[in-house]
Design an enzyme around this catalytic site. Structure first.
Site, PDB file in Angstrom:
ATOM      1  N   TYR A 210      41.944 -22.319  20.711  1.00 59.10           N
ATOM      2  CA  TYR A 210      42.752 -21.309  21.392  1.00 59.10           C
ATOM      3  C   TYR A 210      44.170 -21.823  21.619  1.00 59.10           C
ATOM      4  O   TYR A 210      45.147 -21.117  21.329  1.00 59.10           O
ATOM      5  CB  TYR A 210      42.106 -20.947  22.731  1.00 59.10           C
TER       6      TYR A 210
ATOM      7  N   LYS B 214      47.878 -20.409  20.230  1.00 56.88           N
ATOM      8  CA  LYS B 214      49.007 -20.064  21.099  1.00 56.88           C
ATOM      9  C   LYS B 214      50.230 -20.931  20.803  1.00 56.88           C
ATOM     10  O   LYS B 214      51.370 -20.460  20.933  1.00 56.88           O
ATOM     11  CB  LYS B 214      48.601 -20.194  22.565  1.00 56.88           C
TER      12      LYS B 214
END
Length: 357
Positions: free
Chosen positions: A234, A238
Site C-alpha cells: 500500500y 502511495k
C-alpha cells in the site's frame, strides 16, 4: 463551518503548533512584544524591570517566525509559478473519484455547500448519502480506461462542458505483510491507488492544459513518505502517486506550457474510514486518528484558495514523515519499526467501518 476551539480530534500536537504559530512565532506579534519590552519605561506596570532574558527569547522567536513566513511565501510563489488565476466556483465542474463514502463523501458535501459547484462522483458503489443539488453519481470502474471515457462523456453531457477540477481521492488498502498479500490484492492496490490516477489524468488533463485553468488534487498518504511495516505494498502504491504529483507539477510548466493549472498533494495520516478496517491505527498526541471531515476540510480550504499546495494532515505527523529521509538512518529505522504496532488486526470491527468488502 462550525465554531470550535479544539479540533475534532481534541488536544493534539497540531492544535499546539497552530496556537504557537499564531502567537509566539507570529512575526508581527513578537515584533510588537520586542518593541514593548525594549522601549517601555523601566517602571511600566505589568512588565518586569529586568527584561534582557525575555527580550532575547522574543528576538529568537521573531527570527524563527520571520524565516518560517518567508520560506512559506517563497514555496507558495515557486509552486504557483508566480501566476494567479480566478475561479468562478458555481461554473466549475469537479470530478471526485471515490466520492461515495469516507473522505470523498465529505469532500462532495463540503464543496457542494461552500463552492456551489457542479460535482461528478466516480465510484463503483453508489453513494451512501443523499446527493445535494448539482451533484451527480456516475458508476465507473476507474481502473478501466474505457469505463472512464464513457463516464467522462456522460459528465460532459450532463454538465455542459469539460471538468476543471479533478480530485484523485479513491483508494484501497489490504494491510498485510509482504508475504501475506495475494497477487490480486497487490495488483488491485496499484490499479486503484496509482494507475487509475494516470488514466483519469489522460482523460481530463488535456482540457485543463488547453484552457490553462483548473486543478488536479492527488490524495496520497503519509505512508507514501514513510513505509509502515505490514502495509508495504500500500505504501509503495502511495509513494508512486506522490511521484506522479511531483512529475505532473513540473511537466505542466516544462512540457505543456500550462502554469496556471494548479496541483495539490494531500498526505493524510490514519483516518476513521473503511481504509483502516484491518488495523489498529495510531491515535496519539503527535499523530491523532483523524475524522474524515478533518481531511476533507483541509482539502477544500486549499482548493478554494485557487492555489497549488501541499496539505499534510495531521501537520505534526506529516513533518516527521516528510522529513524522514533527511534524518540519520538509525532514526529512520527506529521510526519505521515503531509503526509496526499500528498494523495489527482489530479484535472487533471498528465503529466507523460500516461495510465489508
Amino acid at each position: 463551518m462550525p465554531n470550535r476551539i479544539l479540533p475534532r480530534e481534541g488536544f493534539t500536537g497540531d492544535f499546539v503548533g497552530s496556537v504557537l504559530g499564531k502567537t509566539v512565532f507570529s512575526p508581527v506579534k513578537t515584533l510588537l512584544a520586542v518593541l514593548l519590552f525594549q522601549y517601555a519605561p523601566p517602571n511600566a506596570p505589568y512588565l518586569p524591570q529586568k527584561r534582557d532574558g525575555v527580550l532575547n527569547w522574543l528576538r529568537i522567536a521573531f527570527a524563527l517566525g520571520l524565516v518560517s513566513r518567508v520560506n512559506s511565501w517563497l514555496g507558495r510563489r515557486a509552486i504557483n509559478r508566480g501566476t494567479s488565476d480566478k475561479y468562478d466556483w458555481p461554473r466549475e465542474v469537479i470530478v471526485v473519484s471515490g466520492g461515495s463514502n469516507g473522505i470523498g463523501k465529505h469532500l462532495v458535501l463540503m464543496l457542494s455547500e461552500r463552492a456551489k459547484s457542479k460535482i461528478a462522483i466516480l465510484d463503483v458503489i453508489a453513494p451512501d448519502y443523499t446527493l445535494p443539488a448539482g451533484v451527480k453519481y456516475f458508476k465507473c470502474d476507474i481502473t478501466s480506461s474505457e469505463a472512464i471515457a464513457a463516464a467522462a462523456a456522460e459528465i460532459r453531457t450532463a454538465f455542459g462542458g469539460d471538468p476543471t477540477i479533478l480530485i484523485n481521492n479513491a483508494g484501497i488498502i489490504y494491510a498485510r505483510p509482504i508475504l501475506e498479500n495475494s497477487d490480486r490484492e497487490i495488483q488491485k492496490m496499484f490499479e486503484v491507488n496509482t494507475l487509475a490516477q494516470y488514466k483519469l489524468l489522460r482523460e481530463f488533463l488535456p482540457s485543463l492544459i488547453k484552457r490553462n485553468h483548473g486543478t488536479v488534487i492527488t490524495v496520497a498518504s503519509q505512508g507514501g513518505n514513510c513505509t509502515t511495516p505490514g502495509m508495504t505494498a500500500y505504501c509503495a502504491s502511495k509513494a508512486a502517486s506522490i511521484n506522479l504529483h511531483e512529475g505532473l507539477t513540473s511537466e505542466l510548466v516544462t512540457r505543456y506550457n500550462a502554469p496556471r493549472v494548479r496541483t495539490v498533494l494531500v498526505t493524510p495520516a490514519y483516518a476513521k474510514t473503511f481504509v483502516t478496517r484491518d488495523m489498529i491505527p495510531e491515535d496519539s498526541f503527535l499523530s491523532p486518528l483523524l475524522e474524515p471531515e478533518t481531511v476533507a476540510e483541509a482539502v477544500v480550504n486549499q482548493l478554494l484558495k485557487g492555489q497549488s499546495g501541499y496539505v499534510g494532515v495531521s501537520a505534526t505527523a506529516n513533518w516527521f514523515t516528510f522529513n524522514l529521509r533527511s534524518m540519520p538512518i538509525w532514526i529512520q529505522t527506529s521510526l519505521r519499526d515503531r509503526l509496526d504496532r499500528t498494523v495489527q488486526a482489530p479484535e472487533k470491527k471498528h465503529a466507523w467501518v460500516s461495510r465489508d468488502e
